[in-house]
Design an enzyme around this catalytic site. Structure first.
Site, short mmCIF file in Angstrom:
data_model
loop_
_atom_site.label_atom_id
_atom_site.label_comp_id
_atom_site.label_asym_id
_atom_site.label_seq_id
_atom_site.Cartn_x
_atom_site.Cartn_y
_atom_site.Cartn_z
CB SER A 50 -1.12 -0.02 1.27
OG SER A 50 -0.15 -0.15 2.51
CD GLU A 120 -2.40 -8.57 -2.59
OE1 GLU A 120 -2.92 -8.81 -3.77
OE2 GLU A 120 -2.29 -7.63 -2.09
CD GLU A 187 -7.67 -5.43 1.68
OE1 GLU A 187 -6.65 -6.09 1.73
OE2 GLU A 187 -7.69 -4.24 1.29
O1 KIV Z 1 -0.48 -3.34 1.49
C1 KIV Z 1 -0.91 -3.35 2.72
O2 KIV Z 1 -0.98 -2.44 3.44
C2 KIV Z 1 -1.82 -4.63 3.32
C3 KIV Z 1 -2.92 -4.46 4.24
C4 KIV Z 1 -4.04 -3.74 3.76
C5 KIV Z 1 -3.11 -5.58 4.79
O3 KIV Z 1 -1.62 -5.62 2.56
#
Ligand code: KIV
Length: 275
Positions: A50, A120, A187
């Protein structure tokens, strides 16, 4: 001299052992300064991909690279002493083959010193997860809404709200657990489905937009601090840092323009003359 650090870090097996116990506290961090604060309260710090959206203003996590993850993973490791640091594997660094996943994950672990990585995907990643775990790489899974698959999913929306879809998500979570992952992020999935998966799998579930009955919770730090302009429904803002940063910057700009900053306390006078 002993190579042991003074403070023992939590490990993937420590987190694995928390199934059904005290809730696991987790947040994302990408910098040393925030990691230092989180380290006092979090069991797991996730260096999430993220960071592409939060730090770089990207629309999705797709363009994030392994080098970006390694740089911020290093910063978080420098800032923390106690939490387990998990680094996300970015899109394109692990899906082609289990060998590609191993090479990328080994690079992340060698170059950052982190304790685990996250990938993922559910059933389709099970073979890869088993391959990594057998070779000494602790893996956190991630099922439900998987942002790296955004183009295939058609948008950031909650998953599993129709019971007809449940089986696929249950199969995914079970596959990740059976492959040897030490925990799994759930999620943006319907609450009853998240509760059911949590009961069903032997590893801790870490919810984000999932269920209070998950074994732990995670949020993106900047979202819960009120810094992100748009946040999903599942985010609770625990702080409002935006207005305080704005007020501080406004005050600074005002003092610079009126030459009130720097004041006498913020400048270096000459050394007193010695004879
Ligand atoms: O990339 C991220 O911050 C995540 C979280 C939202 C679990 O994968």
């Amino acid at each position: 001299m002993s190579a042991q650090a003074d403070q023992k870090r939590l490990t993937a097996p420590d987190i694995r052992a928390r199934k059904g116990g005290e809730p696991i506290v987790s947040l994302t961090s990408y910098h040393a300064h925030t990691a230092r604060i989180l380290d006092q309260y979090c069991d797991v710090i996730l260096v999430g991909d993220s960071l592409g959206m939060v730090m770089h203003g990207l629309e999705t996590t797709i363009p994030v690279t392994l080098d970006m993850m390694i740089l911020q993973g290093l910063a978080v490791m420098r800032g923390s002493k106690r939490a387990l640091v998990v680094v996300d594997m970015p899109f394109g660094s692990y899906e082609a083959s289990k060998e590609q996943a191993f090479m990328s994950a080994a690079r992340v672990m060698k170059e950052t010193g982190c304790g685990a990585i996250k990938v993922e995907g559910g059933k389709r990643m099970a073979e890869t997860i088993a391959f990594l775990v057998e070779r000494g790489i602790p893996v956190m899974g991630h099922v439900g809404l998987t942002p790296q698959a955004i183009n295939a999913l058609g948008g950031f929306r909650a998953q599993g709200r129709d019971p007809a879809d449940w089986e696929q998500f249950e199969t995914d979570a079970r596959a990740v657990a059976d492959a040897g992952a030490f925990s799994v992020v759930l999620e943006a999935i319907a609450e009853p489905l998240a509760a059911r998966i949590t009961k069903d799998v032997a590893i801790p579930t870490i919810g984000i937009g999932a269920s209070p009955s998950c074994d732990g919770q995670i949020l993106v730090l900047e979202d819960m601090l009120g810094l992100s302009p748009r946040v999903p429904k599942f985010v609770k803002r625990f702080g409002e840092l935006g207005p305080s940063i704005r007020a501080a910057v406004e005050a600074y700009a005002g003092e610079v323009k009126t030459r009130r900053f720097p004041g006498p306390d913020h400048i270096y006078p000459m050394k007193p003359k010695t004879k």
